[in-house]
Write a protein that holds these residues in place. Structure first.
Motif, mmCIF file in Angstrom:
data_model
loop_
_atom_site.group_PDB
_atom_site.id
_atom_site.type_symbol
_atom_site.label_atom_id
_atom_site.label_comp_id
_atom_site.label_asym_id
_atom_site.label_seq_id
_atom_site.Cartn_x
_atom_site.Cartn_y
_atom_site.Cartn_z
ATOM 1 N N HIS A 340 2.687 33.960 23.373
ATOM 2 C CA HIS A 340 2.619 32.532 23.079
ATOM 3 C C HIS A 340 1.465 31.841 23.817
ATOM 4 N N HIS A 342 -1.796 30.007 24.780
ATOM 5 C CA HIS A 342 -2.710 29.126 24.048
ATOM 6 C C HIS A 342 -4.011 29.088 24.817
ATOM 7 N N ARG C 76 7.685 25.930 31.085
ATOM 8 C CA ARG C 76 6.612 26.877 30.772
ATOM 9 C C ARG C 76 5.347 26.092 30.505
ATOM 10 N N ALA C 78 2.074 25.225 28.731
ATOM 11 C CA ALA C 78 1.654 25.472 27.349
ATOM 12 C C ALA C 78 0.557 26.525 27.275
ATOM 13 N N GLN C 81 2.230 30.149 29.753
ATOM 14 C CA GLN C 81 3.687 30.300 29.723
ATOM 15 C C GLN C 81 4.321 30.553 31.084
ATOM 16 N N GLU C 368 11.026 31.043 18.570
ATOM 17 C CA GLU C 368 10.464 30.207 19.623
ATOM 18 C C GLU C 368 9.636 29.100 18.970
ATOM 19 N N ARG C 370 6.648 26.760 18.598
ATOM 20 C CA ARG C 370 5.224 26.939 18.918
ATOM 21 C C ARG C 370 4.558 25.586 19.088
ATOM 22 N N VAL C 371 3.800 25.437 20.129
ATOM 23 C CA VAL C 371 3.010 24.226 20.330
ATOM 24 C C VAL C 371 1.615 24.521 19.777
#
Lengths: 379, 379, 379
Positions: A340, A342, C76, C78, C81, C368, C370-371
């Motif tokens: 995940h 970014h 977490r 972004a 995490q 999950e 997601r951003v």
């Protein structure tokens, strides 16, 4: 080898995770086995002793024979699959502790005490093995490629102008987190207690077929220079307060190894780190780190040796913080079940694509190699 | 019972793993439940107390009532499934610690304090239970077969001419590794530090429907006789140095038990070991070993008792080494996911086929027995 | 709200597990997220610090800013995490320890040190957060419902006539076992060592849409009144020996909270317990208990404070026994893979149906959130 020197590029030219979703989760890309990997320090394998290690889930026994030579075999007796590292070194061979089956450096079974020599069973897998600079390396991939695969240049470990510290330990994360941690110098914030507030500026990166490299300069924003850092630079630093802004740190991943070098304004390399991250378990969610940290000796003899314990303490603190954070990254990946991250820093995006491209092909379902056995004997 | 006494046979006559691949992985063959199994030492179950044990994943509570009788039930209250072994012995019954539901020795629920006696719920499963020679046995299989199933002869434990040591503990491996470990005397190499270099020679084996037996003689190759071994033989040994070569060790697996007996030239049995390996977990990858080791008393009274601590120490060392190696075998099986053993010794191949044939049929997917409950009460 | 006051009913009128098998295993019913749940004691979150907790597997960071206000975010960063609770509180925001990404109380990312402010990435999830009576609550469900969802009445914690003990800890079981344990007073047998032999009698229950309630009286069968109990009642007790039989204990589950109140004959509430069980892991097989136990102060000032340590000790013992038994219940469920309880007490059958009906709908496979991230930057 194709080499592309890149200037900083605009975001639109960069590979983007949104438009081109990576076909593979980097954290599930196995390291490519067709390279030389360190698996132990030489001092861990004493003469006439065997030592068990692991590479990506495969148990490996390192044997140092009575003549002092080291060899590497699969760490399982062909008979009952128990670890050979619990066995007994017998001249130039290793004898299993259970029923005494004996193997030479090629893995051939040369004796079963209760079996005629003419009917010996097949043996175990052997690994190409080399010992350099206090490290024992194996070649876990296709053994036919071992000889033609370049052996890594181990930094300045062989250069008398430097003093080298060997360090490393088990870290519970995928090797890719290690590469990204070291290469992204924006993480100086993590080390604010050790380093004060430093601001890294990336000043150019380049990429080849199997490597990526980035240069940084640093500006101190707050706090004073830590003593550990002063040690590295003391002999080279000029009198002008902002001279340290002229030092260049070059971090390079040359698959599968990584280096970090610091050069002063006059191109003197004051620090040279060579480091490798070797997967331990089959899932490759742990690695053992082997680092060779070479510091250039100042002109005044003895000063570096005197200050050495301080430098050890300083680097251990930094490494401990890094270890803690990459283990948290792995933990998040385990819990989220996917990557995940970014990432917004182009250097790291480049590195991730390199690690994916150079990594092993998609893992096949585990199949164990079978050694054929001879006919059973009569008693 | 069909009994076939076999001479040593040529390899071609033996069952071969190559030509007839075993249809089942022996390490996944469950022990057959239709036998009497020891599950605790008598001293572990004190009068007026309950004691929780396990058989192949099933929790079992052993209760010693106030009259001293022992009985065995499923170790779960029918009500909320909590362990009955945390309960209170009440006369000849056991009362669950939570809401006080009470069970007699047949598992029948005889009291629920807040419920009328005319509306008692069904109870829990009971196990046929016998106590012999300081061991508590249960019959975990079909209870209708308990009475007609032969109860094991427990070696020389009842014979005053012998002194018996009770030993054993939990071992993290499938019971089959235990049988193979004891029966393959070529593993003397494992005990080289305790025993010196002994060479075993198998001098004949035989097989019946539910048993296999092998005889060994031994030759000392190096080192001197260990003191523990001397204790066993002292009273019987002649003066000729190679007299010990005439001793015969007989190891027998009579499903599901195992015995090891040593007889001297004149047929005196100087050592008599009875041993059972009882699976603890549902996967049967752990077992609890119960051993009765009987040593013939020498003519001089008291000498064996005086030397007993030494014998205890010696046998503990041997057992510790064996435990360590069989746990490594299980570990290899767990990692390899299948049985990769390349067995070459016919005795062990015979034993493996016996254990497979006598074991439980292929395990069905776990289904829990349900006890029907009565209608709920009004409050 | 529909409320049905029920008299005791005959078994035939009760919902029966046999005739109408529950479509869901209660132990797998997730707690409904659209309620206010305590996740920490106020004292655990110090000014200028962050504190990591969990709700049903989701990591949550509680931040107390320099002004003293508390807010709650997904724990977490972004970016990579890693847990924000390891970060640094900076004024009214939290800065991630790794690369310094900074979030405000709404979860918006307001700074990335090496990125222009005009190109900030999206942030992290925030939770509605309230602090009452020394507890920090979050609303883990749909944030749009937070404001209109009733905040729980926290017993007598705000009433000066009472002294309140805050207690609780992690318990390794599904929250439903906690509700059933407290509501079924037939389990007094479990506390026989602390309480003596008490016999509970249920004297009426009632049920509403989101609550169930039962009243008990007690009769001492054996032993004398424990000192801890005496403390609670001392000021109210008459001289007649059976006066205690007139006390009424009311236990109520008002989803998702639970209360236990004791009133004497003259309707004085001498004890008032408010308690919540908050799932920690995603499987909801552990919970953290938060209890507010309020005892009415006697007329003689100071007597309750003097006796307080004794009351703490007494309640800790009781709570320890309860914790132990509910963990055994969860253990049995884990091993049996399903709910094998044979409940016979109508109050508990009612409670179970309430907990199932009020719980979360069937859990979807974990996905999950997601951003979305911004375009990567150039360096």
């Amino acid at each position: 080898m194709h080499v592309a020197l890149q200037q900083d590029v605009a975001p639109s030219e960069l590979p983007s995770q949104q438009s081109q979703p990576a076909p593979r989760d980097l954290r599930r890309v196995d390291i490519h086995p067709d390279h030389w990997y360190p698996v132990a320090w030489s001092r861990e394998v004493k003469r006439g002793k065997a030592h068990g290690v692991r590479f990506a889930g495969d148990p490996v026994v390192l044997v140092r024979t009575e003549s002092g030579k080291a060899f590497a075999l699969e760490d399982r007796c062909a008979h009952r699959q128990v670890p050979l590292h619990a066995g007994v070194v017998d001249g130039e061979s290793i004898r299993c502790c259970y029923h005494g089956w004996t193997y030479d450096c090629t893995g051939r079974c040369i004796d079963v005490p209760y079996l005629g020599r003419e009917r010996l069973p097949n043996g175990v897998r052997s690994y190409p093995c080399r010992e350099e600079a206090g490290l024992i390396f194996i070649f876990p991939g296709d053994p036919l490629l071992a000889e033609t695969t370049p052996f890594p240049a181990l930094g300045s470990v062989g250069d008398k102008a430097y003093k080298t510290r060997r360090f490393g330990r088990e870290v519970k994360c995928h090797y890719s987190f290690m590469h990204e941690n070291l290469m992204d110098m924006n993480h100086q914030f993590l080390h604010r207690k050790q380093m004060g507030q430093m601001k890294a500026r990336s000043v150019g990166r380049s990429r080849g077929e199997d490597w990526v490299e980035v240069n940084y300069t640093f500006a101190r924003e707050e706090g004073k220079q830590p003593i550990g850092e002063a040690l590295v630079f003391s002999q080279k630093r000029g009198t002008k307060p902002d001279d340290n802004n002229k030092d260049v740190m070059t971090i390079r991943t040359e698959y599968p190894y990584q280096t970090l070098r610091i050069r002063t304004k006059d191109q003197t390399m004051v620090m040279d780190l060579w480091i490798a991250y070797v997967p331990l378990d089959a899932e490759q969610r742990t690695n053992r780190t082997f680092g060779l940290l070479s510091i250039r000796r100042p002109k005044i003899p003895g000063i570096l040796d005197a200050a050495w314990p301080l430098l050890v303490w300083f680097t251990e603190r930094i490494f401990k913080e890094d270890r803690w954070i990459v283990e948290r990254e792995q933990e998040a990946h385990d819990r989220q079940g996917a990557d995940h991250n970014h990432e917004v820093f182009p250097v790291i995006l480049e590195l991730r694509s390199l690690l994916t491209e150079c990594g092993a092909p998609v893992r096949e379902p585990a199949t164990e190699r079978r050694v054929h056995m001879i006919q059973p004997i009569s008693d």
